[in-house]
Write a protein that holds these residues in place. Structure first.
Motif, PDB file in Angstrom:
ATOM      1  N   SER A  83      15.671 -38.805 -22.906  1.00 19.94           N
ATOM      2  CA  SER A  83      16.051 -37.544 -23.527  1.00 19.94           C
ATOM      3  C   SER A  83      17.479 -37.167 -23.135  1.00 19.94           C
ATOM      4  O   SER A  83      17.756 -36.875 -21.970  1.00 19.94           O
ATOM      5  N   SER A  84      18.366 -37.169 -24.099  1.00 16.39           N
ATOM      6  CA  SER A  84      19.749 -36.752 -23.829  1.00 16.39           C
ATOM      7  C   SER A  84      19.799 -35.301 -23.387  1.00 16.39           C
ATOM      8  O   SER A  84      20.614 -34.926 -22.544  1.00 16.39           O
ATOM      9  N   TYR A  85      18.922 -34.476 -23.944  1.00 21.07           N
ATOM     10  CA  TYR A  85      18.879 -33.058 -23.578  1.00 21.07           C
ATOM     11  C   TYR A  85      18.557 -32.892 -22.093  1.00 21.07           C
ATOM     12  O   TYR A  85      19.245 -32.176 -21.379  1.00 21.07           O
ATOM     13  N   THR A 125      24.025 -38.329  -8.341  1.00 25.91           N
ATOM     14  CA  THR A 125      23.143 -38.058  -9.474  1.00 25.91           C
ATOM     15  C   THR A 125      23.953 -37.675 -10.695  1.00 25.91           C
ATOM     16  O   THR A 125      23.720 -38.172 -11.801  1.00 25.91           O
ATOM     17  N   ARG A 126      24.932 -36.796 -10.507  1.00 27.22           N
ATOM     18  CA  ARG A 126      25.789 -36.375 -11.624  1.00 27.22           C
ATOM     19  C   ARG A 126      26.499 -37.592 -12.227  1.00 27.22           C
ATOM     20  O   ARG A 126      26.534 -37.767 -13.434  1.00 27.22           O
ATOM     21  N   ALA A 127      27.056 -38.451 -11.386  1.00 26.86           N
ATOM     22  CA  ALA A 127      27.771 -39.635 -11.870  1.00 26.86           C
ATOM     23  C   ALA A 127      26.830 -40.569 -12.626  1.00 26.86           C
ATOM     24  O   ALA A 127      27.179 -41.097 -13.683  1.00 26.86           O
ATOM     25  N   HIS A 164      25.090 -42.647 -17.896  1.00 19.23           N
ATOM     26  CA  HIS A 164      24.060 -42.881 -18.911  1.00 19.23           C
ATOM     27  C   HIS A 164      24.409 -42.156 -20.211  1.00 19.23           C
ATOM     28  O   HIS A 164      24.320 -42.737 -21.305  1.00 19.23           O
ATOM     29  N   LEU A 165      24.807 -40.902 -20.117  1.00 19.18           N
ATOM     30  CA  LEU A 165      25.144 -40.134 -21.314  1.00 19.18           C
ATOM     31  C   LEU A 165      26.312 -40.755 -22.066  1.00 19.18           C
ATOM     32  O   LEU A 165      26.362 -40.712 -23.290  1.00 19.18           O
ATOM     33  N   ASP A 166      27.235 -41.349 -21.341  1.00 18.97           N
ATOM     34  CA  ASP A 166      28.364 -42.015 -21.986  1.00 18.97           C
ATOM     35  C   ASP A 166      27.888 -43.177 -22.863  1.00 18.97           C
ATOM     36  O   ASP A 166      28.453 -43.432 -23.918  1.00 18.97           O
ATOM     37  N   SER A 199      25.961 -31.389 -26.151  1.00 13.68           N
ATOM     38  CA  SER A 199      27.388 -31.698 -25.972  1.00 13.68           C
ATOM     39  C   SER A 199      28.060 -30.652 -25.079  1.00 13.68           C
ATOM     40  O   SER A 199      28.924 -30.993 -24.269  1.00 13.68           O
ATOM     41  N   SER A 200      27.646 -29.410 -25.193  1.00 11.88           N
ATOM     42  CA  SER A 200      28.198 -28.353 -24.340  1.00 11.88           C
ATOM     43  C   SER A 200      27.807 -28.550 -22.883  1.00 11.88           C
ATOM     44  O   SER A 200      28.610 -28.323 -21.975  1.00 11.88           O
ATOM     45  N   TYR A 201      26.570 -28.996 -22.647  1.00 12.74           N
ATOM     46  CA  TYR A 201      26.145 -29.279 -21.275  1.00 12.74           C
ATOM     47  C   TYR A 201      26.960 -30.426 -20.676  1.00 12.74           C
ATOM     48  O   TYR A 201      27.358 -30.376 -19.512  1.00 12.74           O
ATOM     49  N   VAL A 202      27.188 -31.461 -21.471  1.00 11.20           N
ATOM     50  CA  VAL A 202      27.995 -32.581 -20.977  1.00 11.20           C
ATOM     51  C   VAL A 202      29.411 -32.098 -20.665  1.00 11.20           C
ATOM     52  O   VAL A 202      29.986 -32.448 -19.630  1.00 11.20           O
TER      53      VAL A 202
END
Length: 121
Positions: A17-19, A34-36, A41-43, A71-74
Motif C-alpha cells: 500500500s503506497s498510502y 525506516t524513513r530511508a 520503496h516509494l521511489d 504524494s503530499s505525504y511523500v
C-alpha cells in the motif's frame, strides 16, 4: 508509545500500500533508517511523467484525491528531515504535479487535500 511503534515496525514487511508506506514515512518516530527504507520503496512505485512525480494507491486504483494525499505525504517526508539539494530537486517534481491537480480556484478535489497541500504549493 512503544507498542504503537512495534506495530508500525511489523507493518513494514508489507509495502503493498503506497498510502500506508507514505503515512509511515512521515511519522517514523525519528527512525532515519525506516524513513530511508520507505522512501526508497516509494521511489520504485512512483509514477513519473514529463518531469512530474506522483503516487497512486495501486496500479489499478488511480483516485486523483488519494494520489494527491499520498504524494503530499511523500513530499512532507522528503522535506521534513534536513533536505539535501537532491531532495529539493525530487520535491520539485512532486510540487509541479500537485499544482497541476488544483482546480480553477486553487483548491483540490477534497477539503482534506486542500488543507494538506496548502503549505506546499
Amino acid at each position: 508509545m512503544i507498542q504503537s511503534l512495534a506495530c508500525l515496525q511489523e507493518s513494514l514487511s508489507d509495502l503493498s500500500s503506497s498510502y500506508s508506506s507514505a503515512g509511515l514515512c512521515v511519522h517514523p518516530a525519528g527512525d532515519v533508517e525506516t524513513r530511508a527504507h520507505l522512501l526508497q520503496h516509494l521511489d520504485t512505485v512512483a509514477v513519473t511523467e514529463g518531469g512530474f512525480l506522483c503516487w497512486s494507491q495501486t496500479a489499478a486504483e488511480t483516485s486523483a484525491s488519494l494520489s494527491v494525499e499520498i504524494s503530499s505525504y511523500v513530499l512532507l517526508a522528503k522535506l521534513g528531515a534536513s533536505p539535501t539539494a537532491e531532495d529539493l530537486g525530487y520535491a520539485s517534481g512532486i510540487i509541479r504535479w500537485l499544482t497541476e491537480q488544483q482546480n480553477y480556484y486553487g483548491d483540490f478535489s477534497s477539503t482534506q487535500n486542500s488543507l494538506l497541500c496548502t503549505n506546499y504549493t
